[in-house]
Design a protein around this motif. Sequence first.
Motif, mmCIF file in Angstrom:
data_model
loop_
_atom_site.group_PDB
_atom_site.id
_atom_site.type_symbol
_atom_site.label_atom_id
_atom_site.label_comp_id
_atom_site.label_asym_id
_atom_site.label_seq_id
_atom_site.Cartn_x
_atom_site.Cartn_y
_atom_site.Cartn_z
ATOM 1 N N ASN A 53 0.824 -1.201 0.000
ATOM 2 C CA ASN A 53 0.000 0.000 0.000
ATOM 3 C C ASN A 53 0.864 1.259 0.000
ATOM 4 N N ILE A 54 1.918 1.251 0.801
ATOM 5 C CA ILE A 54 2.824 2.401 0.880
ATOM 6 C C ILE A 54 3.586 2.583 -0.428
ATOM 7 N N SER A 65 6.695 1.405 -6.154
ATOM 8 C CA SER A 65 7.916 2.136 -5.806
ATOM 9 C C SER A 65 8.426 1.737 -4.429
ATOM 10 N N CYS A 66 9.472 0.925 -4.405
ATOM 11 C CA CYS A 66 10.027 0.430 -3.135
ATOM 12 C C CYS A 66 10.625 1.542 -2.281
ATOM 13 N N GLN A 70 11.009 2.712 2.265
ATOM 14 C CA GLN A 70 12.246 3.208 2.867
ATOM 15 C C GLN A 70 12.045 4.613 3.443
ATOM 16 N N LEU A 71 11.321 5.448 2.704
ATOM 17 C CA LEU A 71 11.043 6.806 3.189
ATOM 18 C C LEU A 71 10.190 6.770 4.457
ATOM 19 N N ALA A 72 9.233 5.858 4.495
ATOM 20 C CA ALA A 72 8.383 5.729 5.686
ATOM 21 C C ALA A 72 9.209 5.284 6.891
ATOM 22 N N ILE A 73 10.052 4.294 6.681
ATOM 23 C CA ILE A 73 10.906 3.799 7.770
ATOM 24 C C ILE A 73 11.842 4.903 8.264
ATOM 25 N N LEU A 125 16.443 -3.673 -2.659
ATOM 26 C CA LEU A 125 16.166 -2.815 -1.498
ATOM 27 C C LEU A 125 15.292 -3.554 -0.493
ATOM 28 N N LEU A 126 14.273 -4.239 -0.980
ATOM 29 C CA LEU A 126 13.389 -4.990 -0.090
ATOM 30 C C LEU A 126 14.141 -6.115 0.614
#
Length: 201
Positions: A53-54, A65-66, A70-73, A125-126
């Motif tokens: 969802n993010i 968009s992964c 990362q931006l949320a974390i 990245l994931l």
Amino acid sequence: REQVRRTQLVDEIMTQTLKNKDKSGADAKDTGTAADAVAEASNKNLLVLDLPNICLRHGNHKRFSCEGVQLAIDHFRKKGFTRMVAFLPEYLLDYEHASKHRHLIRLGLETEKKVKTKLPDNISLLLSLKEEGYVIPTPAQDYDDSYCIEYAHKHGGVVVTNDRYRDCIIEGVTKSWLREHLMTFTFVNDEFLPNPDFTFR
């Protein structure tokens, strides 16, 4: 008269200084209270990130968009949150799965536009976030949203998502609980913005 005038000026300056000091103290107190509230929330609250969802929100629902997760974390890290997990179907971490879909595009059996919303644009990245303990794979045949809700409910956490989960039924999880434990968000370009009206309970 000159002496009287000087005395009046000194009194005025002292009065204004005291007023400014009192105002600064009040502002500092208010700021401290807000900072303490954020610190308290970050220390005790678990955040469960709805990764697909993010990522789709960050990609404007045109690509997976992964960078979004990362931006949320990173945002929550800066706020002091240390307890974060993000659930994701395990097949989305599989390079072979991605290759099959790209092969279908070349054969004309799938459109690139559709595949961009289904496949992560940065699997490496994931996998890196998985190694760090943030990304948790779920069995391919399972409903990953159920894991998000169940884990948050079990551990007193909050789900970061724009999904309302209207079709998800989990024993013990009420609609009122969901309303109180879903934190919505948006992006302004690459800036992650959680709902400023959300309150931790």
